[in-house]
Design a protein around this motif. Structure first.
Motif, mmCIF file in Angstrom:
data_model
loop_
_atom_site.group_PDB
_atom_site.id
_atom_site.type_symbol
_atom_site.label_atom_id
_atom_site.label_comp_id
_atom_site.label_asym_id
_atom_site.label_seq_id
_atom_site.Cartn_x
_atom_site.Cartn_y
_atom_site.Cartn_z
ATOM 1 N N VAL A 267 0.856 -1.179 0.000
ATOM 2 C CA VAL A 267 0.000 0.000 0.000
ATOM 3 C C VAL A 267 0.894 1.232 0.000
ATOM 4 C CG1 VAL A 267 -0.139 -0.053 2.532
ATOM 5 C CG2 VAL A 267 -1.906 1.143 1.239
ATOM 6 N N TYR A 268 0.400 2.326 -0.597
ATOM 7 C CA TYR A 268 1.155 3.583 -0.593
ATOM 8 C C TYR A 268 0.398 4.653 0.179
ATOM 9 C CZ TYR A 268 4.713 1.875 -3.631
ATOM 10 O OH TYR A 268 5.773 1.168 -4.105
ATOM 11 N N ASN A 269 1.129 5.397 0.982
ATOM 12 C CA ASN A 269 0.579 6.536 1.732
ATOM 13 C C ASN A 269 1.389 7.764 1.349
ATOM 14 O OD1 ASN A 269 -0.738 4.653 4.044
ATOM 15 N ND2 ASN A 269 1.318 3.999 3.547
ATOM 16 N N PRO A 270 0.982 8.473 0.301
ATOM 17 C CA PRO A 270 1.885 9.520 -0.207
ATOM 18 C C PRO A 270 2.004 10.746 0.697
ATOM 19 C CG PRO A 270 0.179 8.922 -1.798
ATOM 20 C CD PRO A 270 -0.221 8.355 -0.488
ATOM 21 N N TYR A 271 0.997 11.004 1.522
ATOM 22 C CA TYR A 271 0.981 12.198 2.357
ATOM 23 C C TYR A 271 1.200 13.462 1.562
ATOM 24 C CZ TYR A 271 -0.450 10.687 6.721
ATOM 25 O OH TYR A 271 -1.265 10.246 7.697
ATOM 26 N N SER A 272 0.645 13.510 0.390
ATOM 27 C CA SER A 272 0.719 14.710 -0.437
ATOM 28 C C SER A 272 -0.379 14.568 -1.478
ATOM 29 C CB SER A 272 2.078 14.798 -1.111
ATOM 30 O OG SER A 272 1.957 15.333 -2.406
ATOM 31 N N THR A 273 -1.207 15.593 -1.601
ATOM 32 C CA THR A 273 -2.259 15.506 -2.607
ATOM 33 C C THR A 273 -1.646 15.436 -3.996
ATOM 34 O OG1 THR A 273 -3.808 16.646 -1.179
ATOM 35 C CG2 THR A 273 -4.293 16.699 -3.517
ATOM 36 N N GLY A 274 -0.556 16.171 -4.205
ATOM 37 C CA GLY A 274 0.092 16.169 -5.515
ATOM 38 C C GLY A 274 0.554 14.770 -5.910
ATOM 39 N N ILE A 275 1.214 14.068 -4.981
ATOM 40 C CA ILE A 275 1.695 12.718 -5.298
ATOM 41 C C ILE A 275 0.503 11.778 -5.464
ATOM 42 C CG2 ILE A 275 3.133 10.808 -4.505
ATOM 43 C CD1 ILE A 275 4.800 12.811 -2.954
ATOM 44 N N THR A 276 -0.517 11.955 -4.624
ATOM 45 C CA THR A 276 -1.689 11.086 -4.733
ATOM 46 C C THR A 276 -2.309 11.198 -6.120
ATOM 47 O OG1 THR A 276 -2.089 11.532 -2.404
ATOM 48 C CG2 THR A 276 -3.861 10.468 -3.616
ATOM 49 N N LEU A 277 -2.440 12.431 -6.621
ATOM 50 C CA LEU A 277 -3.036 12.617 -7.943
ATOM 51 C C LEU A 277 -2.238 11.865 -9.001
ATOM 52 C CD1 LEU A 277 -3.944 16.412 -7.843
ATOM 53 C CD2 LEU A 277 -5.495 14.474 -7.726
ATOM 54 N N GLN A 278 -0.920 11.832 -8.836
ATOM 55 C CA GLN A 278 -0.088 11.119 -9.811
ATOM 56 C C GLN A 278 -0.277 9.616 -9.701
ATOM 57 O OE1 GLN A 278 2.318 12.728 -11.748
ATOM 58 N NE2 GLN A 278 3.086 14.449 -10.625
ATOM 59 N N LYS B 77 -0.408 -15.617 4.730
ATOM 60 C CA LYS B 77 0.346 -14.844 5.733
ATOM 61 C C LYS B 77 1.000 -13.647 5.055
ATOM 62 C CE LYS B 77 0.620 -17.731 9.531
ATOM 63 N NZ LYS B 77 -0.212 -17.180 10.606
ATOM 64 N N ALA B 78 1.746 -13.930 4.013
ATOM 65 C CA ALA B 78 2.364 -12.837 3.253
ATOM 66 C C ALA B 78 1.414 -12.490 2.111
ATOM 67 C CB ALA B 78 3.714 -13.274 2.710
ATOM 68 N N ILE B 79 0.895 -11.283 2.139
ATOM 69 C CA ILE B 79 -0.142 -10.925 1.175
ATOM 70 C C ILE B 79 0.431 -10.058 0.058
ATOM 71 C CG2 ILE B 79 -2.000 -11.139 2.853
ATOM 72 C CD1 ILE B 79 -1.942 -8.028 2.975
ATOM 73 N N THR B 80 -0.392 -9.809 -0.956
ATOM 74 C CA THR B 80 0.016 -8.948 -2.068
ATOM 75 C C THR B 80 -0.821 -7.674 -2.053
ATOM 76 O OG1 THR B 80 -1.646 -9.854 -3.524
ATOM 77 C CG2 THR B 80 0.474 -10.983 -3.472
ATOM 78 N N GLY B 81 -0.520 -6.783 -2.968
ATOM 79 C CA GLY B 81 -1.285 -5.546 -3.066
ATOM 80 C C GLY B 81 -2.761 -5.818 -3.342
#
Lengths: 443, 358
Positions: A103-114, A346-350
């Protein structure tokens, strides 16, 4: 000249070695769950970014130390420095996605939009907790984007609702002037469509004060305008160095602080502290706990901070932004746990992670179990609704620290939801052919 | 010895005017093209293509654009970022107005808009020079950035103020948007960059290039010899802005896939200017070397602690990278103020007489 040639040769060799290293296929660990953390501890937004990064890192680290990870599988954590810069954020994304990122947590609206268009293609969910594209809350159009617990539009509607309460009813907003000071980027512009709609509906006047990113520490001209316009209330959508500057400027022009309300990203301790005692009465929205009287934070102190596994300044634990980072990690961790339960792996994917996030149900009992009773409103994500429009509360700066100043306030879901759906539809049309949701909803 | 030209006779005007008259240069260029078109796509992974090669080529092209203006015509400009933005927004508007047109054509056409705007902002160059001109191009930078924020038509009234690249295909292959494979985007960028670099290499040694260099070296003498300064300077502005505009459009369409106005801020202008200065003013090869130094080196420096097995915090690496790159820039500019292109020239000279230096 001889030295230069040697040096040039050395540089070339070093670059060559780097090339082969970067080109080697990334090893995938099967016995851990890989969580990249796109954080920023440098650049103009570091003042806010450091606390968030610390909170995110420390909670997940604590799970590793205390429980040996989640479901018996350790979390592999890696921070990548984005500097709140969209280019660098995408670079971090490309550098880490091949390693089995969950999972990604960009903490930036600009990066999220990309990342929004990429998420569905790479099959890695994006968790933009309380920021990013509001329309992404429509899970039928955006199966891979999550903005639980709230979108900006939810937040903006709570602000207006709260102001209405102060005036003795939303109908009394007629003829009032509400100022909106915002970071002039995707982030600050996001709530404008909703605010404009509410302005029309309730008859108040919306005054906009954009603050360009490069000028955020130099807001005198905007506040001169505020002084001239004398708005009845001020609403702020700021981030990083913009927040403390705005509060200082508001103090300087003697704007009544109890009529000044920030969004949850303008709720940092350092932000309000810039105004000191004079900032007393400044309010901000929040959805993550105030203070450090929580079991999970004690565990962080014990297993991570005291063990010297973190760079966090112990003083900052329990600060608004630190707690926000912790809540972000709680959602990641619970998403992984739910995904493990659903898939039996146990080990999952995206892809599994998306299932887990879509079935996320952080109820009161679970929060208590985590040692976070009262830390956040119980939250639930469904296939259709990736934000949930959860209630938020208002906190107030008492000159020393934040105090909860209201109960949980429900957003105006009836106004926000249709707007969200329309915006999602419009986004899909503008980005045609936007992929149809291929993953069926479970219920 | 390696660069010995002895025995390479030019017996016709054609061979004398060739782009690479020396055999070694021809072999070197073929080798570079082979690596770029065959080896890199065959062996590189997605990260190497999307985060290193594509941005490197985009920046190289932008540096070529600025080099035409600053390196060859001597007109200092700080508006490169904004001219790249014009290209990006023009390409975005063009693809949304003509959704069925080929996106490569749209990217190439978008440079025309950038060229027109560049020429307008080049008008003061007849009266003012040097740092003064830099300030007027700075005005272009701020004004255009303001337009990107304040004219909603440019970004199709998008609520977030950002432009998002739509999904487009060419010959059945997706080349823009999120589904585009890095290889497809790499080939698009590489082809455009190689084509424009080849064209510019010829333009620069032809009539236009020579008149630009005359203006750069001494504008009054050039005027006395019949070069019309205004037309020549405006031409340089237009050509430079065209190339920068195409680079900007490629930056958004093939690399980032979305952009906010702040992507084209003054930092980008400076970044390109540093590439040109470090690579070598007035050299096409230097533009590539400068772009490699400014873009690729920091990316690698970030990975070096990991490769060597050190566990260093991400922000420490970032800070160290800033310091190392900064120190290297200062070092190289002190050691060789004319940039990498000059270093390469010296190396060639040494190889020519090797192993008997004098």
């Amino acid at each position: 000249m001889k030295h230069i040639r040697q040096l040039a040769l050395g540089t070339a060799v070093a670059v060559g070695i780097g090339l082969t290293g970067a080109m080697a296929p990334a090893a995938q660990a099967q016995d851990s769950n890989y969580v990249p953390l796109l954080t920023y501890r440098t650049g103009p937004y570091a003042g806010s970014g450091i606390h968030i990064a610390n909170g995110m890192h420390d909670y997940l680290k604590m799970l590793n130390e205390r429980d040996g990870g989640i479901g018996g599988v350790k979390l592999a954590l890696e921070e990548c420095e984005t500097g709140y810069d969209a280019q660098k954020g995408v670079e971090c994304y490309e550098a880490t996605k091949g390693k089995g990122a969950l999972v990604y947590n960009p903490y930036s609206t600009g990066i999220t939009l990309q990342l929004i268009p990429k998420a569905g293609v790479d099959k890695i969910p994006v968790l933009s907790m309380g920021y990013g594209l509001s329309a992404a809350a429509d899970g039928t159009t955006f199966p891979w984007i999550f903005n639980v617990p709230d979108t900006y539009w939810d937040g903006a509607s709570v602000v207006i609702k709260y102001i209405g309460e102060q005036e003795g009813g939303l109908e009394n907003l007629k003829g009032k002037k509400i100022g909106y000071i915002f970071l002039d980027a995707g982030y600050g512009r996001e709530p404008i469509p909703l605010l404009e709609q509410l302005a029309e509906k309730y008859g108040f006047e919306l005054l906009q004060y954009p603050v360009p990113g490069a000028e955020m520490q130099n807001q005198s001209s905007q506040w001169l305008n505020v002084r001239r316009d004398r708005p009845d209330y001020m609403v702020m959508w700021g981030w990083g160095a913009m927040n403390p500057t705005a509060i200082k400027e508001a103090v300087k022009i003697r704007y009544p602080m109890d009529k000044f309300i920030g969004v949850w990203w303008s709720a940092g301790d350092d932000d309000a502290a810039a105004g000191g005692q004079d900032a007393k009465g400044y309010k901000a929205l929040n959805f993550s706990g105030v203070g450090r009287e929580f079991g999970a934070l004690d565990d962080i102190q014990k297993h991570v901070i005291d063990a010297g596994l973190s760079t966090t300044d112990p003083e900052t634990i329990g600060g608004t932004l630190y707690n926000r980072g912790v809540l972000n990690s709680v959602i990641i961790a619970e998403g992984i746990r739910t995904a493990q339960e659903l898939t039996g792996k146990k080990a999952i994917t995206g892809e599994d992670m998306r299932l887990g996030l879509e079935a996320l149900n952080l109820d009161e009992a679970r929060l208590k179990e985590l040692g976070l009773e009262g830390f956040a409103h119980p939250m639930k994500v469904t296939c259709e609704d990736h934000a949930g429009g959860h209630p938020v509360f208002i906190q107030e700066w008492d000159g020393q620290e934040w105090q909860q100043a209201s109960g949980w306030i429900e957003p105006m879901t009836d106004v926000v939801r249709p707007l969200l759906e329309a915006a999602a539809k419009e986004y899909a049309e503008k980005n045609a052919p936007w992929p149809e949701r291929t993953e069926p909803c479970p219920n | 010895m390696f660069y010995r030209e002895a025995g390479q006779f030019k017996t016709s005007y054609k061979s004398d005017q060739a782009l690479f008259p020396i055999l070694q240069d021809r072999i070197g260029m073929i080798a570079i093209l082979l690596i770029a078109f065959v080896l890199v796509p065959a062996f590189a992974n997605d990260f190497f293509l999307t985060s290193i090669m594509i941005p490197f080529l985009v920046f190289s092209l932008a540096a070529i654009g600025l080099n035409v203006l600053t390196g060859y015509c001597g007109q200092l400009s700080l508006g490169t970022g904004a001219f790249m933005g014009v290209g990006a927004y023009a390409a975005y508007k063009l693809t949304s107005i003509f959704p069925d047109a080929n996106v490569i054509v749209m990217v190439l056409v978008s440079g025309v808009f950038s060229a027109a705007i560049g020429a307008v902002f080049g008008l003061p160059s007849l009266r003012i020079k040097g740092l003064y001109l830099a300030v007027t191009t700075l005005a272009a930078q701020f004004f255009l950035e303001w337009c990107f924020i304040r004219i909603p038509w440019l970004y199709n009234y998008n609520a977030s103020g950002a432009i998002e690249v739509p999904h487009r295909e060419m010959l059945g292959v997706v080349i823009t948007g999120a589904e585009a494979t890095p290889i497809a985007r790499y080939f698009a960028v590489l082809s455009i960059t190689a084509l424009i670099a080849y064209l510019m290499a010829n333009v620069l040694r032809g009539r236009f290039g020579r008149s630009w260099m005359m203006i750069r070296d001494m504008d009054i003498a050039a005027e006395l010899m019949g070069i019309r300064p205004l037309r020549t300077k405006l031409m340089a502005f237009a050509v430079s802005s065209y190339i920068c505009g195409v680079a900007g459009a490629m930056m958004v369409f093939f690399w980032l896939s979305a952009a906010e106005p702040s992507s084209f801020n003054i930092r980008l202008s400076f970044q390109i200017l540093f590439m040109v200065i470090l690579g070598g003013l007035g050299s096409l090869g230097g533009a590539f070397m400068g772009a490699a130094f400014i873009w690729i080196l920091p990316v690698f420096l970030k990975f070096i602690p990991g490769i060597m097995g050190f566990n260093v915090a991400a922000e420490t690496v970032q800070h160290a990278t800033f310091m190392i790159v900064g120190a290297l820039i200062i070092f190289f500019l002190i050691a060789e103020p004319h940039g990498f292109a000059r270093l390469w020239q010296i190396a060639k000279q040494k190889l020519r007489v090797w192993p008997f230096p004098y």
